[in-house]
Structure formats: structure tokens, C-alpha cells
Write an enzyme that holds these catalytic residues in place. Structure first.
Site, mmCIF file in Angstrom:
data_model
loop_
_atom_site.group_PDB
_atom_site.id
_atom_site.type_symbol
_atom_site.label_atom_id
_atom_site.label_comp_id
_atom_site.label_asym_id
_atom_site.label_seq_id
_atom_site.Cartn_x
_atom_site.Cartn_y
_atom_site.Cartn_z
ATOM 1 N N ILE A 156 0.719 -1.158 0.108
ATOM 2 C CA ILE A 156 -0.018 0.141 -0.029
ATOM 3 C C ILE A 156 0.840 1.268 0.150
ATOM 4 C CG2 ILE A 156 -2.042 -1.093 1.023
ATOM 5 C CD1 ILE A 156 -1.210 -0.194 3.722
ATOM 6 N N ASP A 157 0.443 2.219 -0.547
ATOM 7 C CA ASP A 157 1.038 3.616 -0.658
ATOM 8 C C ASP A 157 1.916 4.126 0.627
ATOM 9 O OD1 ASP A 157 0.579 3.650 -3.391
ATOM 10 O OD2 ASP A 157 -1.120 4.708 -3.096
ATOM 11 N N LYS A 158 2.673 4.953 0.480
ATOM 12 C CA LYS A 158 3.575 5.283 2.019
ATOM 13 C C LYS A 158 2.420 6.078 2.775
ATOM 14 C CE LYS A 158 6.675 9.153 2.825
ATOM 15 N NZ LYS A 158 7.587 10.328 2.370
ATOM 16 N N THR A 160 -0.723 5.856 2.841
ATOM 17 C CA THR A 160 -2.163 5.105 3.146
ATOM 18 C C THR A 160 -1.721 4.302 4.044
ATOM 19 O OG1 THR A 160 -2.662 4.957 0.751
ATOM 20 C CG2 THR A 160 -3.572 3.301 2.050
ATOM 21 N N ARG A 257 -7.052 5.775 -5.886
ATOM 22 C CA ARG A 257 -6.652 7.195 -6.231
ATOM 23 C C ARG A 257 -6.821 7.563 -7.470
ATOM 24 N NH1 ARG A 257 -0.653 7.529 -3.552
ATOM 25 N NH2 ARG A 257 -1.187 10.021 -4.028
#
Length: 325
Positions: A156-158, A160, A257
Site C-alpha cells: 500500500i502507498d506510503k 495510506t 486514487r
């Protein structure tokens, strides 16, 4: 001393590389240089066009089974094959970083990742990552994804927050990766988006690929894209904001996103895909996106496991502020 990570060139046969990628060239890509094409369409952090050129020179990238020069102009129907070499890693060390462990046994570990923490090392982020922390805590992880991403089967994104699973051995890694591929892993997110979403529920079915204007970004496109499906349910409306529960059917980079921006309801606090890149309307250091539910079949026992993580405090604060307006 700064640690350095590079992807070396290689003279190995393509089938012996860590990963093999292929692209079939359509008429719209004809005439493009191969080095630019690969750099623009490679979904890997920190890989430059110069690095791609080194791979081409070493024979790690071929067209129709034959080596080419870095300035080779592509033709419609060409088949590019690229063998991704193993990463060369210097000083990726275990670090005693606290982890919020939701579940752990001898095969898998599930953590609740905080905002601002990168999942695996990449150029510019060689320490302080989930991998550094897992290496210290677990001592041994699956090696299938190489030394830079041991145990990592998804990410998962930094910025998130929320649930992330990792594999402690290759048996677990193969099983979890196959479940992701078959879309049998349950992944539900909570997100705050701009605008008043009028439908109580819906599905976004739109392919995602690299943005041709900025290769660091992704967009909905038919150009070298992959299928992407996101289901959503409205949880709460705040007039100019809407709280959603989203369930991933596929797992493309930045999928939620990108899909929310595409349908006109971009993520609140998102500095990249939000209304503008300096969006300060929400008091968060990143997008209002939380991986709240994660479910999968245990790779050894066959038991179905389901985990939930509460919203982080900063996101709860934003929601409470909206409710009091």
C-alpha cells in the site's frame, strides 16, 4: 555511508532472470524508441531510462527474440521481452522499528501500517521501511521477491494506512500471491473524497496504465493498461465530502486514487491525484485512505482469516470535524 541499490545488467538467458515482462507493440506505439518505451511502461520504482539502456545493451531486453540497440525504433507487432535482473543490495539492514502486529504465526504476518511508512526499500528509501522492520522482527522471510522485497506479496502507498500481509516462507508467498491473482483476497478501504457522490453504491471498471505525460503517475487509459475494477459504497455524506467504503477486485498501483479522480471525486488530502498538488483542505499528511479490512485463506491450514483495523487518529479527527460543521 549511504546505502546504494542498483539493478545490475546481466548476460543471463531471459528465462533465468528474476522476472520476465513482455509487451506487444500496437500501431500507436510504432516509431517510438525502445528505451523510452520500456522506461515509460515499466511499473517499477526508481528505474531510470539510463538503467533501461544498460539492460538493453546487456541483452536483457530483446525484440522478437533478438537483441537490439537502445535507439531501436519499434514497429507494430513487435514483441518486447525484458528480463528483470536480481537487485543488487548494499546495506539493507534489519531495523528495530515498532510494528503494530494484528496477526502472526509461522507462515504469515499481518500488520497495521502507519502513515508515512514506505513498504519496501527503493532509491531514496533504503531504511525505515516495513521490510527493514520485518527483517528485524521475523529474522526470516520469503525470498521469492528478492532481497529488496522479502516477504512482500502486495503493498500500500506510503501515506495510506492500514492492513498489510507478508509471507514468512515461500509456501506462504506462493499461496498468497495466487490468491491475489485470483481476486480471492478481501481488501476493503475507507476513503474520504471530494464532492457529494450521488449514488449509494457503484463500480468503476476502467483500465489503468502509466500516464504518458508523467511516467511517475498512473491514469485511466487504453494505452498499455491493465484491467482495474473498484467497487464502492457510500458510508456518510458531508456535503462537499463523501466517506466511502471501497473494495478492490484488482490491485493496480494507485488504483483507488486514480479511479476516484477519474469519476470526479478525488481523494481528500491527496497531494498527487487531488484537486491540485498542494491540496491543504484536509489536515492530513497524505491521502485520506485506510486499508480497513483484509481477508485471505491461510496458506497452510486452509482457514479463512479476516482482519479489521480502525481508522487512524488523524483521519478520525478530520471526520469528526466535518460532522461538527
Amino acid at each position: 555511508m549511504r546505502s546504494r541499490m542498483t539493478m545490475s545488467s546481466s548476460n543471463l538467458p531471459l528465462e533465468d532472470h528474476a522476472e520476465l515482462l513482455e509487451w506487444r507493440i500496437g500501431s500507436e506505439e510504432a516509431g517510438e524508441r525502445i528505451d523510452k518505451y520500456i522506461a515509460d511502461n515499466l511499473d517499477m520504482d526508481g528505474v531510470s531510462r539510463t538503467q533501461v539502456q544498460e539492460w538493453i545493451k546487456s541483452g536483457a531486453a530483446v525484440v522478437n527474440g533478438k537483441p537490439v540497440k537502445t535507439n531501436y525504433k519499434l514497429s507494430a507487432g513487435d514483441l518486447i521481452a525484458l528480463g528483470i535482473p536480481e537487485a543488487e543490495n548494499a546495506d539493507i539492514e534489519p531495523e528495530d522499528i515498532p510494528l503494530e502486529i494484528v496477526y502472526e504465526d509461522s507462515d504469515v504476518i499481518v500488520i497495521n501500517k502507519p502513515r508515512g511508512m514506505v513498504v519496501h526499500p527503493a532509491p531514496g528509501h533504503s531504511s525505515g521501511t516495513v521490510v527493514n522492520a520485518l527483517m528485524f522482527h521475523c529474522k526470516d522471510l520469503s525470498g521469492i521477491n528478492g532481497m529488496l522485497r522479502p516477504g512482500i506479496v502486495h503493498r500500500i502507498d506510503k501515506d495510506t494506512t492500514g492492513l498489510l500481509m507478508a509471507a514468512k516462507n515461500d509456501l506462504a508467498h506462493v499461496s498468497l500471491a495466487e490468491q491475489l491473482k485470483e481476486h480471492s483476497v478481501t481488501r476493503k478501504y475507507i476513503a474520504l473524497v471530494h464532492g457529494n457522490v450521488p449514488h449509494d453504491q457503484g463500480t468503476v471498471d476502467a483500465p489503468i496504465g502509466r500516464d504518458t505525460h508523467d511516467r511517475k503517475l498512473f491514469t485511466v487509459t487504453d494505452h498499455n493498461s491493465k484491467p482495474a475494477v473498484t467497487h464502492f459504497i457510500v458510508l456518510e455524506r458531508f456535503g462537499d465530502y463523501t466517506l466511502l467504503e471501497l473494495q478492490l477486485e484488482t490491485g493496480r498501483t494507485h488504483q483507488i486514487r486514480v479511479h476516484m479522480k477519474y469519476i470526479g471525486y478525488p481523494m481528500a488530502g491527496d497531494p498527487v491525484y487531488g484537486p491540485n498538488r498542494s491540496n491543504k483542505s484536509i489536515a492530513l499528511n497524505g491521502q485520506a485512505l485506510h486499508a480497513a479490512v483484509l481477508g485471505f485463506t491461510h496458506p497452510r491450514s486452509g482457514e479463512r482469516l479476516l482482519f479489521e483495523a480502525p481508522l487512524p487518529a488523524d483521519m478520525e479527527h478530520v471526520l469528526n470535524s466535518l460532522r461538527l460543521r
